[in-house]
Write a protein that holds these residues in place. Structure first.
Motif, PDB file in Angstrom:
ATOM      1  N   ASP A  75      46.182  33.924  39.473  1.00  0.00           N
ATOM      2  CA  ASP A  75      44.893  34.860  39.611  1.00  0.00           C
ATOM      3  C   ASP A  75      43.889  34.534  38.460  1.00  0.00           C
ATOM      4  O   ASP A  75      44.231  34.260  37.497  1.00  0.00           O
ATOM      5  CB  ASP A  75      45.648  36.249  39.248  1.00  0.00           C
ATOM      6  CG  ASP A  75      46.317  36.813  40.286  1.00  0.00           C
ATOM      7  OD1 ASP A  75      45.773  36.997  41.567  1.00  0.00           O
ATOM      8  OD2 ASP A  75      47.194  37.714  39.971  1.00  0.00           O
ATOM      9  N   LEU A  76      42.641  34.850  38.932  1.00  0.00           N
ATOM     10  CA  LEU A  76      41.565  34.447  38.094  1.00  0.00           C
ATOM     11  C   LEU A  76      41.033  35.605  37.475  1.00  0.00           C
ATOM     12  O   LEU A  76      40.275  35.659  36.561  1.00  0.00           O
ATOM     13  CB  LEU A  76      40.380  34.005  39.024  1.00  0.00           C
ATOM     14  CG  LEU A  76      40.798  32.603  39.738  1.00  0.00           C
ATOM     15  CD1 LEU A  76      39.669  31.919  40.681  1.00  0.00           C
ATOM     16  CD2 LEU A  76      41.301  31.237  38.653  1.00  0.00           C
ATOM     17  N   ILE A  77      41.406  36.861  37.819  1.00  0.00           N
ATOM     18  CA  ILE A  77      41.060  38.340  37.250  1.00  0.00           C
ATOM     19  C   ILE A  77      42.390  38.976  36.797  1.00  0.00           C
ATOM     20  O   ILE A  77      43.244  39.039  37.776  1.00  0.00           O
ATOM     21  CB  ILE A  77      40.213  39.021  38.051  1.00  0.00           C
ATOM     22  CG1 ILE A  77      38.906  38.284  38.717  1.00  0.00           C
ATOM     23  CG2 ILE A  77      39.931  40.403  37.446  1.00  0.00           C
ATOM     24  CD1 ILE A  77      38.104  37.848  37.599  1.00  0.00           C
ATOM     25  N   ASP A  78      42.625  39.371  35.697  1.00  0.00           N
ATOM     26  CA  ASP A  78      43.661  40.312  35.240  1.00  0.00           C
ATOM     27  C   ASP A  78      43.627  41.526  35.591  1.00  0.00           C
ATOM     28  O   ASP A  78      42.551  42.096  36.241  1.00  0.00           O
ATOM     29  CB  ASP A  78      44.179  40.051  33.833  1.00  0.00           C
ATOM     30  CG  ASP A  78      42.986  40.661  32.860  1.00  0.00           C
ATOM     31  OD1 ASP A  78      42.161  41.281  33.287  1.00  0.00           O
ATOM     32  OD2 ASP A  78      43.040  40.160  31.415  1.00  0.00           O
ATOM     33  N   GLU A  79      44.500  42.430  35.234  1.00  0.00           N
ATOM     34  CA  GLU A  79      44.508  43.848  35.581  1.00  0.00           C
ATOM     35  C   GLU A  79      43.429  44.667  35.007  1.00  0.00           C
ATOM     36  O   GLU A  79      43.023  45.858  35.440  1.00  0.00           O
ATOM     37  CB  GLU A  79      46.005  44.317  35.300  1.00  0.00           C
ATOM     38  CG  GLU A  79      46.268  44.518  33.754  1.00  0.00           C
ATOM     39  CD  GLU A  79      47.099  42.933  33.208  1.00  0.00           C
ATOM     40  OE1 GLU A  79      47.323  43.028  32.139  1.00  0.00           O
ATOM     41  OE2 GLU A  79      47.020  42.021  34.013  1.00  0.00           O
ATOM     42  N   ASN A  80      42.924  43.997  33.811  1.00  0.00           N
ATOM     43  CA  ASN A  80      41.743  44.838  33.241  1.00  0.00           C
ATOM     44  C   ASN A  80      40.287  44.109  33.499  1.00  0.00           C
ATOM     45  O   ASN A  80      39.473  44.500  33.013  1.00  0.00           O
ATOM     46  CB  ASN A  80      41.895  44.609  31.556  1.00  0.00           C
ATOM     47  CG  ASN A  80      42.886  45.242  31.301  1.00  0.00           C
ATOM     48  OD1 ASN A  80      43.440  46.172  31.566  1.00  0.00           O
ATOM     49  ND2 ASN A  80      43.800  44.553  30.336  1.00  0.00           N
ATOM     50  N   PHE A  81      40.513  43.378  34.759  1.00  0.00           N
ATOM     51  CA  PHE A  81      39.243  42.677  35.501  1.00  0.00           C
ATOM     52  C   PHE A  81      38.596  41.884  34.600  1.00  0.00           C
ATOM     53  O   PHE A  81      37.274  41.733  34.458  1.00  0.00           O
ATOM     54  CB  PHE A  81      38.077  44.012  35.814  1.00  0.00           C
ATOM     55  CG  PHE A  81      38.950  45.013  36.795  1.00  0.00           C
ATOM     56  CD1 PHE A  81      39.151  44.427  38.126  1.00  0.00           C
ATOM     57  CD2 PHE A  81      39.419  46.221  36.453  1.00  0.00           C
ATOM     58  CE1 PHE A  81      39.643  45.394  39.046  1.00  0.00           C
ATOM     59  CE2 PHE A  81      39.770  47.116  37.277  1.00  0.00           C
ATOM     60  CZ  PHE A  81      40.040  46.944  38.734  1.00  0.00           C
ATOM     61  N   LYS A  82      39.336  41.273  33.593  1.00  0.00           N
ATOM     62  CA  LYS A  82      38.985  40.211  32.813  1.00  0.00           C
ATOM     63  C   LYS A  82      39.219  38.871  33.288  1.00  0.00           C
ATOM     64  O   LYS A  82      40.396  38.579  33.898  1.00  0.00           O
ATOM     65  CB  LYS A  82      39.484  40.259  31.275  1.00  0.00           C
ATOM     66  CG  LYS A  82      38.742  41.681  30.860  1.00  0.00           C
ATOM     67  CD  LYS A  82      39.034  41.684  29.117  1.00  0.00           C
ATOM     68  CE  LYS A  82      38.632  42.820  28.414  1.00  0.00           C
ATOM     69  NZ  LYS A  82      38.939  43.117  27.070  1.00  0.00           N
ATOM     70  N   PRO A  83      38.537  37.843  33.281  1.00  0.00           N
ATOM     71  CA  PRO A  83      38.943  36.511  33.533  1.00  0.00           C
ATOM     72  C   PRO A  83      40.160  36.071  32.890  1.00  0.00           C
ATOM     73  O   PRO A  83      40.238  36.173  31.997  1.00  0.00           O
ATOM     74  CB  PRO A  83      37.742  35.472  33.411  1.00  0.00           C
ATOM     75  CG  PRO A  83      36.392  36.525  33.142  1.00  0.00           C
ATOM     76  CD  PRO A  83      37.205  37.624  32.603  1.00  0.00           C
ATOM     77  N   THR A  84      40.941  34.986  33.582  1.00  0.00           N
ATOM     78  CA  THR A  84      42.234  34.708  32.927  1.00  0.00           C
ATOM     79  C   THR A  84      41.838  33.277  32.634  1.00  0.00           C
ATOM     80  O   THR A  84      42.772  32.720  31.810  1.00  0.00           O
ATOM     81  CB  THR A  84      43.319  34.575  34.181  1.00  0.00           C
ATOM     82  OG1 THR A  84      42.934  33.858  35.284  1.00  0.00           O
ATOM     83  CG2 THR A  84      43.723  36.062  34.678  1.00  0.00           C
ATOM     84  N   TYR A  85      40.713  32.715  32.932  1.00  0.00           N
ATOM     85  CA  TYR A  85      40.560  31.430  32.485  1.00  0.00           C
ATOM     86  C   TYR A  85      39.890  31.319  30.986  1.00  0.00           C
ATOM     87  O   TYR A  85      39.025  32.396  30.963  1.00  0.00           O
ATOM     88  CB  TYR A  85      39.664  30.645  33.827  1.00  0.00           C
ATOM     89  CG  TYR A  85      38.572  31.446  34.129  1.00  0.00           C
ATOM     90  CD1 TYR A  85      37.372  31.641  33.493  1.00  0.00           C
ATOM     91  CD2 TYR A  85      38.357  32.090  35.274  1.00  0.00           C
ATOM     92  CE1 TYR A  85      36.361  32.091  33.779  1.00  0.00           C
ATOM     93  CE2 TYR A  85      37.644  32.911  35.668  1.00  0.00           C
ATOM     94  CZ  TYR A  85      36.154  32.807  35.012  1.00  0.00           C
ATOM     95  OH  TYR A  85      35.151  33.348  35.564  1.00  0.00           O
ATOM     96  N   LEU A  86      40.011  30.189  30.415  1.00  0.00           N
ATOM     97  CA  LEU A  86      39.296  30.069  29.123  1.00  0.00           C
ATOM     98  C   LEU A  86      38.314  29.109  29.312  1.00  0.00           C
ATOM     99  O   LEU A  86      38.462  27.894  29.917  1.00  0.00           O
ATOM    100  CB  LEU A  86      40.317  29.344  28.137  1.00  0.00           C
ATOM    101  CG  LEU A  86      41.890  29.862  28.008  1.00  0.00           C
ATOM    102  CD1 LEU A  86      42.652  29.223  27.119  1.00  0.00           C
ATOM    103  CD2 LEU A  86      41.949  31.378  27.486  1.00  0.00           C
ATOM    104  N   MET A  87      37.110  29.492  28.752  1.00  0.00           N
ATOM    105  CA  MET A  87      36.004  28.667  28.650  1.00  0.00           C
ATOM    106  C   MET A  87      35.615  28.101  27.275  1.00  0.00           C
ATOM    107  O   MET A  87      36.361  28.469  26.411  1.00  0.00           O
ATOM    108  CB  MET A  87      34.789  29.827  29.010  1.00  0.00           C
ATOM    109  CG  MET A  87      34.792  30.421  30.473  1.00  0.00           C
ATOM    110  SD  MET A  87      33.588  31.743  30.752  1.00  0.00           S
ATOM    111  CE  MET A  87      32.014  30.421  30.630  1.00  0.00           C
TER     112      MET A  87
END
Length: 267
Positions: A85-97
């Motif tokens: 998943d690229l979006i978590d349950e809180n609608f935040k990105p799972t990827y690190l920038m």
């Protein structure tokens, strides 16, 4: 089989739950830091946006998840597709920038543990010592041009040449240029320099380990459709993303004991 062949993985980008077909394809690779494994690819692969303009890349809208084809544990010819998943349950990105944001077209995603697949650590396939690189030296881009793979989902090794001085940055970003016939589907590919026999280190010729491989960076696409000059974000971009991640974790929990340097060589 070359160990680094097993580090590159085929990724498919899906728009939302229930999507039958991917909206894009690409390449990623796996790297270990401490006891964590990360999936590394381009920012534009996980967002569907141009990192310079933030405009959508054609019909490529922002995907919700990836399907990543990992090798089954104990096999070199069977793959297990896993959803990341690229979006978590809180609608935040799972990827690190990167601390500089999407102008550095590289992201890392901390991978969960799957019992039936095996991760391969890119750092175990490269030499920890840095040898000299120069203009016109060969480089290898290991990915999936137009989705092409071999023997199932093994990547293709394409050869190019270093096309700009690596000691300086191109376009005021930590990147350099390569001259290579890369194609769509290769975004996110790791780029290596492979040397055999005698090598130069700090301007001095000396014997190497037989075959010496240095990781150069992450391929991020061509400068234009009509020119075979590609961008590669330098190795340090990934180091800075991971370093920033662990520093934030330490701030949240000062009792976590992480070394402060040589991240990738920590076992």
């Amino acid at each position: 089989m070359n160990y680094l062949t097993k580090c590159s993985v085929f990724i498919e980008c899906f728009l939302h739950e229930g999507s039958e077909n991917p909206i894009a394809i690409g390449t990623a690779f796996t790297a270990r830091y401490y006891n964590d494994y990360f999936l590394v690819t381009n920012w534009h692969c996980v967002t569907g946006k141009n990192p310079e303009t933030n405009a959508d890349l054609g019909k490529f809208s922002e995907p919700e998840y990836l399907i990543v084809h990992f090798l089954k544990k104990g096999s070199i010819s069977e793959w297990e597709p896993k959803r990341i998943d690229l979006i978590d349950e809180n609608f935040k990105p799972t990827y690190l920038m990167h601390p500089r944001g999407n102008e550095i077209d590289v992201v890392a995603i901390k991978l969960p543990t799957f019992k039936d697949v095996e991760y391969f650590n890119i750092w175990e396939g490269v030499w920890e010592k840095q040898f000299d690189k120069d203009i016109t030296d060969n480089c290898s881009i290991v990915g999936f041009p137009k989705g092409i793979s071999t023997s199932g989902k093994l990547p293709i090794w394409k050869t190019g040449h270093i096309a700009s001085e690596m000691q300086v940055d191109h376009d005021e970003k930590p990147q350099f240029l390569i001259d290579a016939s890369t194609r769509e589907g290769m975004s996110g590919s790791p780029v290596y320099s492979v040397k055999t026999g005698m090598i130069n280190m700090d301007g001095k010729m000396m014997g190497g380990p037989g075959v010496a491989v240095n990781f150069l960076g992450i391929y991020a696409g061509r400068l234009g459709d009509d020119i075979e000059i590609g961008r590669v974000f330098k190795e340090k971009c990934l180091e800075e993303i991971i370093d920033n991640y662990y520093k934030k974790r330490i701030l949240k929990n000062p009792f976590i004991n992480y070394p402060t340097s040589t991240l990738r060589w920590f076992k």
